[in-house]
Design an enzyme around this catalytic site. Structure first.
Site, PDB file in Angstrom:
ATOM      1  N   GLY A  22       0.652  -1.101  -0.107  1.00  0.00           N
ATOM      2  CA  GLY A  22      -0.003   0.282   0.143  1.00  0.00           C
ATOM      3  C   GLY A  22       1.014   1.747   0.062  1.00  0.00           C
ATOM      4  CE1 TYR A 158      -7.693   3.125  10.386  1.00  0.00           C
ATOM      5  CE2 TYR A 158      -8.877   4.909   9.625  1.00  0.00           C
ATOM      6  CZ  TYR A 158      -7.399   4.186   9.689  1.00  0.00           C
ATOM      7  OH  TYR A 158      -6.872   4.614   8.854  1.00  0.00           O
TER       8      TYR A 158
HETATM    9  N1  LIG Z   1      -5.696   3.210   2.606  1.00  0.00           N
HETATM   10  C1  LIG Z   1      -6.739   4.562   2.944  1.00  0.00           C
HETATM   11  O1  LIG Z   1      -7.520   4.937   2.469  1.00  0.00           O
HETATM   12  C2  LIG Z   1      -5.799   5.405   4.058  1.00  0.00           C
HETATM   13  C3  LIG Z   1      -6.816   6.423   4.847  1.00  0.00           C
HETATM   14  C4  LIG Z   1      -6.243   6.975   5.311  1.00  0.00           C
HETATM   15  C5  LIG Z   1      -5.088   6.719   6.500  1.00  0.00           C
HETATM   16  N2  LIG Z   1      -5.071   5.014   5.813  1.00  0.00           N
HETATM   17  C6  LIG Z   1      -3.758   5.149   6.689  1.00  0.00           C
HETATM   18  O2  LIG Z   1      -2.187   5.148   6.531  1.00  0.00           O
HETATM   19  C7  LIG Z   1      -1.124   3.499   6.847  1.00  0.00           C
HETATM   20  C8  LIG Z   1      -0.696   2.635   5.658  1.00  0.00           C
HETATM   21  O3  LIG Z   1      -2.172   1.490   5.094  1.00  0.00           O
HETATM   22  P1  LIG Z   1      -2.290   1.335   3.641  1.00  0.00           P
HETATM   23  O4  LIG Z   1      -3.955   1.980   3.108  1.00  0.00           O
HETATM   24  O5  LIG Z   1      -1.207   0.997   2.902  1.00  0.00           O
HETATM   25  O6  LIG Z   1      -2.731  -0.075   4.474  1.00  0.00           O
HETATM   26  P2  LIG Z   1      -1.881  -2.118   4.068  1.00  0.00           P
HETATM   27  O7  LIG Z   1      -1.549  -1.675   2.570  1.00  0.00           O
HETATM   28  O8  LIG Z   1      -2.978  -2.919   4.693  1.00  0.00           O
HETATM   29  O9  LIG Z   1      -0.711  -1.693   4.206  1.00  0.00           O
HETATM   30  C9  LIG Z   1      -0.603  -1.413   6.119  1.00  0.00           C
HETATM   31  C10 LIG Z   1       0.846  -1.784   6.220  1.00  0.00           C
HETATM   32  O10 LIG Z   1       1.368  -1.881   7.503  1.00  0.00           O
HETATM   33  C11 LIG Z   1       1.822  -2.678   7.788  1.00  0.00           C
HETATM   34  N3  LIG Z   1       1.812  -3.297   9.459  1.00  0.00           N
HETATM   35  C12 LIG Z   1       0.168  -4.017   9.596  1.00  0.00           C
HETATM   36  N4  LIG Z   1       0.552  -3.691  11.249  1.00  0.00           N
HETATM   37  C13 LIG Z   1       2.156  -3.838  11.756  1.00  0.00           C
HETATM   38  C14 LIG Z   1       2.697  -4.813  12.722  1.00  0.00           C
HETATM   39  N5  LIG Z   1       2.285  -5.017  13.930  1.00  0.00           N
HETATM   40  N6  LIG Z   1       4.152  -4.719  12.154  1.00  0.00           N
HETATM   41  C15 LIG Z   1       4.405  -3.456  10.952  1.00  0.00           C
HETATM   42  N7  LIG Z   1       4.041  -3.241  10.326  1.00  0.00           N
HETATM   43  C16 LIG Z   1       2.575  -3.694   9.983  1.00  0.00           C
HETATM   44  C17 LIG Z   1       1.442  -3.982   7.262  1.00  0.00           C
HETATM   45  O11 LIG Z   1       2.408  -4.507   7.202  1.00  0.00           O
HETATM   46  P3  LIG Z   1       3.027  -5.831   7.657  1.00  0.00           P
HETATM   47  O12 LIG Z   1       1.799  -6.358   7.947  1.00  0.00           O
HETATM   48  O13 LIG Z   1       4.203  -6.801   6.077  1.00  0.00           O
HETATM   49  O14 LIG Z   1       3.489  -6.219   8.596  1.00  0.00           O
HETATM   50  C18 LIG Z   1       1.683  -2.852   5.827  1.00  0.00           C
HETATM   51  O15 LIG Z   1       2.884  -2.907   5.349  1.00  0.00           O
HETATM   52  C19 LIG Z   1      -2.178   2.676   7.600  1.00  0.00           C
HETATM   53  O16 LIG Z   1      -1.450   4.210   8.903  1.00  0.00           O
HETATM   54  C20 LIG Z   1      -3.535   3.444   7.447  1.00  0.00           C
HETATM   55  O17 LIG Z   1      -4.441   3.500   8.793  1.00  0.00           O
HETATM   56  C21 LIG Z   1      -4.986   4.979   4.998  1.00  0.00           C
END
Ligand SMILES: NC(=O)c1ccc[n+]([C@@H]2O[C@H](COP(=O)([O-])OP(=O)(O)OC[C@H]3O[C@@H](n4cnc5c(N)ncnc54)[C@H](OP(=O)(O)O)[C@@H]3O)[C@@H](O)[C@H]2O)c1
Length: 255
Positions: A22, A158
């Site tokens: 992501g 969240y």
């Molecule tokens: N996508 C959206 O619409 C959106 C909007 C607002 C904010 N965000 C924020 O953006 C950030 C990235 O989200 P994303 O959308 O890219 O989601 P994603 O594709 O699910 O990626 C989440 C990432 O966080 C890592 N992660 C989760 N739990 C972890 C742990 N215990 N230790 C280490 N790493 C961990 C995962 O890596 P591993 O599983 O390999 O550890 C993965 O690389 C998050 O903080 C999310 O809340 C996303």
């Protein structure tokens, strides 16, 4: 200054948490493409290794579990052994919940807060302590959310965690400015990643997209500009405590 110089990240060493998919994977690619060395941190090492292979010699993968505090200093130590001092921390690792408030178990609450709040706080603390001791500047980019400011159904734990990220960004900025450490955040709206893909394809997700003034969900690349702005010590040298919203206008019309 020319744009190329303004956003040149040569000499920076960026530690990106959650770089295995992501937004984090995109951030790592963009930082490296603009001259930074990138340290890819997450649990799924196979994914990190393939991203490292794609980026090349300017990338290195380290094991990092946001729910395991013992991995925090180890991630910095491992990064420093390979590339020297980390100069930029991108606190991106995060998880979402799908539960209504009354159904959220204490374990789910703890899990969300541990990854989305505690790890962000403690990683920033680890970075800041190293920079203060070394008398060197540094920058932190926290990943907040539009849910730092609004709430939606079945997202309460969240939303609370992301409100904390926005607030801690300002609290850290206030105290760290005297040490030449900038702390800013990006608050993305709905971006298509593994976290949101299923929801955004569902009828409820399609309806949510219609509430976004630009009538689309974002792509990870829609955050490139905000990332480079906050990462560059030239472009954002007078910015700290800012939360840059990138949401297609969603906060103006939130439902
Ligand atoms: N996508 C959206 O619409 C959106 C909007 C607002 C904010 N965000 C924020 O953006 C950030 C990235 O989200 P994303 O959308 O890219 O989601 P994603 O594709 O699910 O990626 C989440 C990432 O966080 C890592 N992660 C989760 N739990 C972890 C742990 N215990 N230790 C280490 N790493 C961990 C995962 O890596 P591993 O599983 O390999 O550890 C993965 O690389 C998050 O903080 C999310 O809340 C996303």
């Amino acid at each position: 200054m020319l744009a190329q110089q303004l956003f040149d990240l040569t000499g920076e060493v960026a530690l990106v948490t959650g770089a295995s998919s992501g937004l984090g994977a995109r951030f790592a690619r963009v930082l490296a493409a603009n001259g930074a060395k990138v340290v890819l941190a997450a649990r799924r090492l196979d994914r990190l290794e393939s991203l490292k292979h794609e980026i090349g010699a300017n990338a290195h993968a380290v094991a990092f579990d946001a729910a395991d505090r013992s991995s925090f200093t180890k991630a910095f130590d491992a990064a420093e052994r390979v590339f020297g001092r980390v100069t930029l921390l991108v606190n991106n690792a995060g998880i979402a919940t799908g539960s209504f408030f009354v159904d959220t178990s204490p374990e789910e609450w703890d899990r969300i807060q541990a990854v989305n709040v505690d790890a962000v706080w403690l990683m920033a603390q680890e970075a800041a302590r190293r920079w203060i001791t070394a008398k060197e500047p540094g920058a932190i980019i926290n990943i907040a959310s539009v849910l730092s400011y609004r709430v939606s159904l079945a997202n309460s734990a969240y939303a609370v965690s992301k409100a904390a990220v926005a607030q801690m960004t300002q609290a850290m900025a206030l105290e760290l400015a005297r040490h030449d450490i900038r702390v800013n955040a990006i608050a993305p709206g709905y971006i298509v990643t593994e976290m949101t893909d299923n929801f955004l394809k569902s009828p409820a997700g399609q309806k949510r997209i219609q509430a976004i003034p630009q009538r689309r969900a974002g792509a990870p690349s829609d955050l490139d500009g905000a990332l480079l702005l906050l990462a560059s010590r030239h472009a954002s040298r007078f910015m700290t405590g800012s939360v840059v919203v990138v949401d297609g206008g969603h906060l103006t019309s939130f439902t």
